[in-house]
Design a protein around this motif. Sequence first.
Motif: not given
Lengths: 484, 220
Positions: A7-8, A10-11
């Motif tokens: 998910d991270f 996505k940054y």
Amino acid sequence: MIKFLRDFRKYNEILGMNRRNQEYFRGHNTHTGKKIADNKIKTKKVLSEIGIQTPELFKVIRSVEQLNHIDWSRLPRSFVIKPNRGSTGRGILILYGKRKNEFAWVKSSGQIMRIPDLELHIEKILQGRFSMGSSSDIAIIEERVINDNRFKEYSYKGVPDIRVIVYNQIPVMAMMRIPTINSGGTANLHTGAIGAGIDIESGVTTTGIRLKGYSIVSSYDYDIVEHTDTGLPIAGIKIPYWDKILQTSIKCAQASGLGFLGVDLAIDRNNGPVVFEVNARPGVSIQLANLSGLRSRLERVEGLKIKNVNHGVRISKSLFGGEIVEEIESITGKELVKVIEPITVRKPGTTKKKNKESVKAMMDTGVKTSRIDKGLASRLGFTKSLKYFYNLLSEVNPSTSKEVSEFIKSYEEIIQHETGIKRLARVTEDGELTVRPVVEMEVKISGQTKLIEMVVSSTSVMNHPIRIGQKELKDYLIDGSRTF
Amino acid sequence: MDNIINTLIDNGFTADTLQLLLFLPILATLVNVSRYVVGLKTYGIYAPITLSYAYLFTGIRFGLLITTGVIIATFTTFYLLRKIRMHYISRISIAYILITFLVIGVVMANEISPVQLTTDNHNLNTVPPLGIVLIAGLADFFIKKFNTKSLNSTILSLVETLTIAMIGWSLMRLTELGNFLFENLWVFPLLLILNFYIGQYRGLQLKEYFRFRKVFNAIR
């Protein structure tokens, strides 16, 4: 942990200031381009040479000496004073009207500005108080853009402006900045104007943001807002001249030679889109207004070659359109699907390639349970089951309502036991009452995989191999304007 | 490494001067990291470093008191003179005069006050003037920022500048760190490499992770 790390990532889609400066501002903007963008007089000259409209220039003041010789009576009732190399909207003085028989002009706040006030402001501009680098500057007096009637009800006093980020001559993201009471009629996000994301494909606004405050943790904190100060919804504003705005933005990129830029336009009541600034260092807050990452968009247009301006517009629309769809989904919590939607279907519990097919399914609110074509069901692994069923059906051949009910009552359990058929259903096909087998299928629709019960129907009654019925469609919204 | 230090001391450098000098790269790196990795916008690099040194001279309590005085005097000058046609430097010069009056006033008030401001080392009257002058330099940075940005943004930068200055001051007060630097000069080439690396850094700043959290949540 792995999910968190995934998910991270996505940054990585978001553009930060470091990358903007290093990779895009320094990497893709030529020295000449920056010089044009940082100088409003040069920008006007370069853009007007290729027929792009900019506010008319009334006067250029280069020194205090010139300031003392201005003939104020020759200026129109309403005009704008701004620094030539100003940044972030500082030092821009907008005068909306003039008092009769007096040298006194009115600001948006209602404050009266007399000649000494204007001279003081111009002197500050000449001293470079509002300019990049703080060295001395030139003051310009230019035409004031008159707000388009369609925007009047949305903005407080000032004129909303439209910022289009263009990279590699392709518009990648856009935002409308709407003046508010807090911003004092200016279209500057840092002073409290509302930023509304724009769907590149349709030119319709999506999400709105507004400065909440300052904090040491994130510098500028923005809230998502739904209404303007005038009480109107922010989402759904159709920007007039949208295609022309995109075309103009591309032309600005070509004329300035900048690879990465922000084009600021406003819509003038009489002249349509007017470019008032080209920015070589566009801010990154536009991502918040669009709730979308700029970096991933920039990377998608990296290296693309456009044949002409319209080609650039087409690429932009096809790559970055669709925010409206996402917006509707986020409001309703339902996915938006097309009337004819591509799906993949497989027999549950199978992993072989032959048990899976990609087909076009019709979203059919006219049937309760979904339908699957007999041939497709056979191909996916129900050949034997269907053969068993149809042999039995042709032997008994039920035709009346009573016979159909008895057939289901007598044989459903045996069929369930002997085959992979889930149950039997009484259906009317070609106007005749009959029995059809119901199978369960694993369907991937709009990114979601689910088990769906499907009535196996004769090929002759099916225009599409699968029709998704009411039972499943309660989770979706059907967009009638979009077909596969 | 000892040889280098000894040679320098033999050639007239005092240990104190050397120690102050050795902290300069540390403070510069601190500002660099804070700016591009954390995202703190200070008034350039000179202001936070100068303030760190100034606070070392004045002590943190007096230092912050003088800083508050300088900011109030600067802002007052700016506000009072905003409608008057005047050159930029003249404006700053007037601010400095006001700052001087204010500091003298505070020292005199402290002198005649029954309760005097003191720290472990000295009272307000014995604060080294160089420290006060260094802090007064903040006026220029404050006005320059205020000229181009909003008051909120200017104050935010001021808070961030003071935060870095206080971290710098704390580092300089660590005698262990000072001794370590004295004995391990190899750290400095590493700082060079670190600064070079930060110069190329393109990733998000820590503050941007907070700033763009709504975008992050919206990305599917």
